[in-house]
Design an enzyme around this catalytic site. Structure first.
Site, short mmCIF file in Angstrom:
data_model
loop_
_atom_site.label_atom_id
_atom_site.label_comp_id
_atom_site.label_asym_id
_atom_site.label_seq_id
_atom_site.Cartn_x
_atom_site.Cartn_y
_atom_site.Cartn_z
N CYS A 124 0.83 -1.21 0.00
CA CYS A 124 0.00 0.00 0.00
C CYS A 124 0.87 1.27 0.00
CB CYS A 124 -0.98 -0.05 1.17
SG CYS A 124 -2.37 1.09 0.97
N HIS A 149 -3.81 -5.21 -0.15
CA HIS A 149 -3.46 -5.73 1.18
C HIS A 149 -3.52 -7.26 1.19
CE1 HIS A 149 -3.44 -2.08 3.81
NE2 HIS A 149 -3.95 -1.58 2.69
N GLU A 200 -2.56 -9.26 3.39
CA GLU A 200 -2.85 -9.81 4.71
C GLU A 200 -4.35 -9.79 5.01
OE1 GLU A 200 -3.51 -5.68 5.41
OE2 GLU A 200 -2.04 -6.72 4.22
#
Length: 359
Positions: A251, A336, A338
């Site tokens: 990001c 993202h 995760e």
């Protein structure tokens, strides 16, 4: 209209009436929207939303409450939360408090009862812009004057980065990773630890010389809020350490890597926020459904000649979603991997970071 006690005033003079929940205070923020159907706790506690007022496009928020184990950061720096309907009687055996209670504790103003469909369309069509969260009795003229005379803050990374170095260790570690905290989500640290990494988390303004003295096997650059060009300290650090140690950015970290190589960034009209963005890996041809949260993007034309190459693109608008430099063992993604909240299609990227460190 007399029943409403709060309202939003946008720069274009439009007004949206609703009711207060959370902290009872006025605020001037950048207004954005998120299309996620679940994960409001992770959104509220994501440091990337620092100083922003988030409009949830999904109509019912708060129905499973707040759970202590699910926070993505210890501080809630959200500027405000705007929803159609808030549920303050959650049905969830894990919940420890309501969404309203969390916002009140964190001094975050909320407004519910707003026509969020109309508001999201306005942001989509006109772009993200300043909004005043205020009393329903504030006049339009007074509200517009406040908006005109209030500058949006630009110290978001400084506000949400850690203030001193700290450590996260795992049994039988294979690697030592330094993570530059620009507003990092907790699940990123969980993923690094699950992949056998001891992690040293450092503030955003830690110098390249100091990082290399720690002898890391790799350096991770986190997500975070705001304009990447405001974070000159990290850009200079990356210029110093690139090519000397494997780098992985997510990001804001992706944008900062791009700037350190000489590419450019620009602000999107309304950004990407939500868990439903299709991204194509140009090396494998595979499509990933991704979770995103950002206002800025890397200019694809500026990448040429920097030593980086575009590795992923967004299939909705062809924006750059990934960069890599195989020679320097550097790669980054705009989305993202995760998740938290969001799809889990992209966790393989942590494996790629491990592979680069092994090499």
């Amino acid at each position: 209209m007399s029943n409403f006690n709060r309202k939003l005033i946008l720069e274009d003079g439009s007004e949206y009436y609703g009711f207060a929940f959370g902290a009872d205070r006025d605020a001037v923020c950048e207004i954005v929207f998120n299309t996620s159907m679940v994960g409001y706790q992770e959104i509220v506690s994501d440091p990337s939303y620092t100083y922003q007022a988030v409009v949830m496009s999904y109509p019912l928020i708060g129905n499973y409450g707040i759970t202590d184990e699910d926070f993505e950061s210890k501080m809630q720096n959200l500027g405000g939360l705007i929803v159609r309907e808030v549920n303050d009687s959650p049905s969830n055996f894990r919940f420890t408090r309501t969404l309203s209670e969390l916002l009140e504790e964190s001094n975050v103003p909320g407004v519910y009862g707003v026509d969020t469909r109309k508001l999201v369309r306005s942001i989509r069509d006109e772009g993200s812009r300043k909004v005043l969260i205020t009393s329903a009795y504030t006049s339009l003229e007074e509200g517009l004057e406040i908006l005109k005379n209030t500058e949006l803050k630009r110290d978001a990374v400084k506000k949400c980065s850690c203030k001193k170095r700290w450590y996260l260790r795992t049994p039988n570690p294979e690697f030592n990773v330094v993570a530059i905290d620009c507003g990092m989500k907790t699940n990123i640290l969980r993923e690094l630890r699950n992949h056998g990494c001891n992690v040293t988390v450092v503030p955003y303004d830690t110098s390249g010389e100091e990082i290399l003295k720690m002898k890391p096997d790799g350096v991770f650059i986190s997500n975070g809020p705001g304009d990447p060009e405001d974070v000159k300290e990290v850009i200079e650090t990356l210029k110093y350490i690139k090519g000397k140690v494997p780098l992985f950015g997510i990001c804001l970290g992706h944008q900062l890597i791009a700037l350190s190589y000489g590419a450019k960034t620009y602000k999107l009209k309304f950004g990407h926020r939500g868990g439903n963005h299709p991204v194509k890996d140009l090396k494998t041809g595979k499509i990933e459904i991704t979770s995103q949260n950002h206002s800025y993007a890397v200019d694809s034309d500026s990448v040429e000649g920097t030593g980086l190459e575009v590795s992923h693109i967004n299939l909705l608008d062809n924006t750059v979603e990934g960069l890599c430099c195989d020679k320097d063992k550097v790669f980054s993604v705009q989305y993202h991997p995760e998740s938290a909240p969001g799809p889990q299609d992209s966790t393989y990227l942590f494996d790629r970071f491990i592979t680069n460190m092994r090499k």
